[in-house]
Design a protein around this motif. Structure first.
Motif, short mmCIF file in Angstrom:
data_model
loop_
_atom_site.label_atom_id
_atom_site.label_comp_id
_atom_site.label_asym_id
_atom_site.label_seq_id
_atom_site.Cartn_x
_atom_site.Cartn_y
_atom_site.Cartn_z
N GLY A 123 41.77 22.44 26.77
CA GLY A 123 41.96 23.13 25.50
C GLY A 123 41.23 24.44 25.57
O GLY A 123 40.39 24.65 26.45
N ILE A 124 41.54 25.35 24.66
CA ILE A 124 40.89 26.66 24.69
C ILE A 124 40.71 27.21 23.27
O ILE A 124 41.67 27.26 22.50
CB ILE A 124 41.70 27.66 25.56
CG1 ILE A 124 41.00 29.02 25.63
CG2 ILE A 124 43.13 27.80 25.06
CD1 ILE A 124 41.61 29.96 26.65
N ASP A 125 39.49 27.57 22.93
CA ASP A 125 39.15 28.22 21.66
C ASP A 125 40.08 27.82 20.51
O ASP A 125 40.95 28.60 20.09
CB ASP A 125 39.18 29.74 21.83
CG ASP A 125 38.10 30.23 22.80
OD1 ASP A 125 37.03 29.62 22.85
OD2 ASP A 125 38.34 31.22 23.52
N ASP A 130 43.80 29.81 19.20
CA ASP A 130 44.94 29.14 18.56
C ASP A 130 44.95 29.29 17.04
O ASP A 130 46.00 29.10 16.41
CB ASP A 130 44.93 27.64 18.91
CG ASP A 130 45.97 27.27 19.95
OD1 ASP A 130 46.86 28.11 20.21
OD2 ASP A 130 45.90 26.16 20.49
N GLU A 131 43.80 29.58 16.47
CA GLU A 131 43.66 29.66 15.01
C GLU A 131 44.16 28.38 14.34
O GLU A 131 44.81 28.40 13.29
CB GLU A 131 44.42 30.88 14.46
CG GLU A 131 43.88 32.20 15.00
CD GLU A 131 44.60 33.41 14.44
OE1 GLU A 131 45.68 33.24 13.83
OE2 GLU A 131 44.08 34.53 14.58
N ILE A 153 37.49 21.29 27.33
CA ILE A 153 37.72 22.40 26.41
C ILE A 153 36.95 23.63 26.87
O ILE A 153 35.75 23.55 27.13
CB ILE A 153 37.26 22.06 24.98
CG1 ILE A 153 37.89 20.75 24.49
CG2 ILE A 153 37.55 23.24 24.03
CD1 ILE A 153 39.28 20.87 23.98
N HIS A 154 37.64 24.77 26.99
CA HIS A 154 36.96 26.03 27.28
C HIS A 154 36.67 26.72 25.94
O HIS A 154 37.59 27.11 25.23
CB HIS A 154 37.84 26.93 28.14
CG HIS A 154 37.93 26.48 29.56
ND1 HIS A 154 38.11 27.35 30.61
CD2 HIS A 154 37.84 25.25 30.12
CE1 HIS A 154 38.14 26.69 31.75
NE2 HIS A 154 37.98 25.41 31.46
N LEU A 155 35.40 26.84 25.62
CA LEU A 155 35.01 27.37 24.31
C LEU A 155 34.21 28.66 24.48
O LEU A 155 33.05 28.64 24.91
CB LEU A 155 34.18 26.32 23.57
CG LEU A 155 33.80 26.64 22.13
CD1 LEU A 155 35.05 26.84 21.26
CD2 LEU A 155 32.93 25.53 21.55
N HIS A 156 34.86 29.78 24.13
CA HIS A 156 34.21 31.09 24.22
C HIS A 156 33.75 31.59 22.85
O HIS A 156 32.95 32.53 22.78
CB HIS A 156 35.16 32.12 24.82
CG HIS A 156 35.84 31.68 26.07
ND1 HIS A 156 37.01 30.94 26.06
CD2 HIS A 156 35.52 31.85 27.37
CE1 HIS A 156 37.38 30.69 27.31
NE2 HIS A 156 36.49 31.22 28.12
N ASP A 157 34.27 31.01 21.78
CA ASP A 157 33.91 31.45 20.44
C ASP A 157 32.41 31.34 20.21
O ASP A 157 31.78 30.36 20.59
CB ASP A 157 34.64 30.60 19.39
CG ASP A 157 36.11 30.96 19.26
OD1 ASP A 157 36.49 32.07 19.70
OD2 ASP A 157 36.87 30.14 18.72
N ARG A 158 31.86 32.36 19.56
CA ARG A 158 30.43 32.36 19.27
C ARG A 158 30.20 32.10 17.78
O ARG A 158 31.13 32.04 16.99
CB ARG A 158 29.82 33.70 19.69
CG ARG A 158 30.17 34.07 21.13
CD ARG A 158 29.54 35.39 21.56
NE ARG A 158 30.18 35.88 22.79
CZ ARG A 158 29.78 36.95 23.46
NH1 ARG A 158 28.74 37.64 23.02
NH2 ARG A 158 30.42 37.34 24.55
#
Length: 339
Positions: A123-125, A130-131, A153-158
């Motif tokens: 998954g990603i952000d 994806d909002e 899950i790749h999570l870049h959101d801060r």
């Protein structure tokens, strides 16, 4: 083993696939010393326990040519089988273009899991990309639950976006009894937390056995590894991309990545340098559920030889790997893969 492509079709640009070249330059130590080989984690998944282990992300985003995406997963699975004597690979079906914003991706993820070609669903952000936090996480965790695969899950959101996603991941891991099967990579929302906030989320991660990986991109984004480990969180080091369409950088050399970890965290002492190696080697093994290659009785016969005086010096100098051994078999000499 890493197909080259100018478009994100064959292997995801966030690939962690260790190929022949990466294998030949995997890790090591000794003139008279051998060092246990390390694992490649995560992707910053997802990120393994020996010199020839890796997590490979195959791009499965839907497009006008969805068959091509499916063939990407099949191709990586075929390569894994062909080189199983030389390296161990976990495959992540990774939705590089989003799960929700690209129609048809969820069906491809389901198909890859149903056919048994993959080990993990990616998954990603969920918010930043994806909002659709709940929709993406429900799809990804639902597939993992139905087919018995892991989650990466790749999570870049801060900031709060990232923390809201983390809470959603923890909640679903708990609700579906997926403890020990979930990894979150990058996790840029954690380094900026207060000590109290970090302790709270770390306790939840430790309780649910959710693993984390970092590529140590900078001193402000590298995970607080020691603090997380205090709560029993498995943390591994990864290499984000292997000289592909995402970036000209990236070589899947985990000794080099241990060197970078030391550089960005400004370490000085021998024990600190050894700690960087430990995160790359045994931390990666912990994330991917593999035994430590540590020269103890019964441990994997996976190690690399280099010319060096001690492990800290090898982390600093990253000398050429004279020999790579996987499963007791020599698979590389003098920096060249020998099959």
């Amino acid at each position: 083993m890493q197909p080259s492509s100018s478009s994100p079709g064959a292997v995801s640009r966030r690939s962690m696939l260790a190929g022949a070249a990466a294998l030949a330059g995997a890790t090591a130590t000794a003139a008279a010393t051998a060092v246990p080989a390390q694992a490649m984690s995560a992707s910053a998944s997802t990120p393994t326990a020996d010199s020839a282990s890796a997590s490979a992300s195959a791009d499965v985003a839907a497009s006008a040519d969805s068959g091509r995406r499916a063939r990407a997963v099949e191709g990586v699975a075929e390569a894994r089988e062909r080189l199983r004597h030389a390296l161990d690979v976990q495959i992540v079906a990774f939705p590089q273009h989003g799960v929700v914003r690209t129609p048809g991706t969820a069906a491809l993820l389901e198909k890859a899991a149903r056919e048994g070609l993959i080990d993990m669903i990616g998954g990603i952000d969920p918010i930043g990309f994806d909002e659709a936090l709940d929709e993406q996480l429900d799809v990804v965790f639902g597939i993992a639950d139905r087919h018995g695969v892991g989650v990466d899950i790749h999570l870049h959101d801060r900031g709060e976006k990232g923390m809201k996603a983390m809470r959603g991941i923890v909640d679903r891991t708990r609700a579906l009894s997926l403890a020990g099967k979930v990894t979150v990579s990058h996790v840029f929302c954690l380094p900026g937390l207060s000590d109290r906030e970090l302790g709270s989320i770390a306790a939840d991660l430790g309780e649910q056995d959710i693993a984390l990986t970092t590529v140590s991109p900078s001193d402000s984004l590298v995970l607080p590894i020691a603090r997380l480990r205090e709560h029993g969180v498995r943390v591994g080091l990864g290499s984000d991309g292997v000289r592909d369409s995402w970036s000209p950088f990236g070589n899947a050399d985990m000794m080099h990545r241990a060197h970078i970890l030391g550089w960005v965290t400004d370490v000085r002492l021998d024990e600190e340098l050894t700690g960087c190696y430990d995160v790359a080697a045994h931390g990666g093994a912990d994330v991917m559920g593999l035994a430590h290659a540590d020269f103890t009785a019964g441990s994997p016969a996976d190690f690399v030889l280099v010319r060096g005086e001690c492990l800290p010096q090898v982390v600093v100098d990253t000398p050429r790997r004279d020999m790579v051994v996987h499963g007791g078999v020599v698979v590389a000499r003098d920096g060249e893969f020998v099959g």
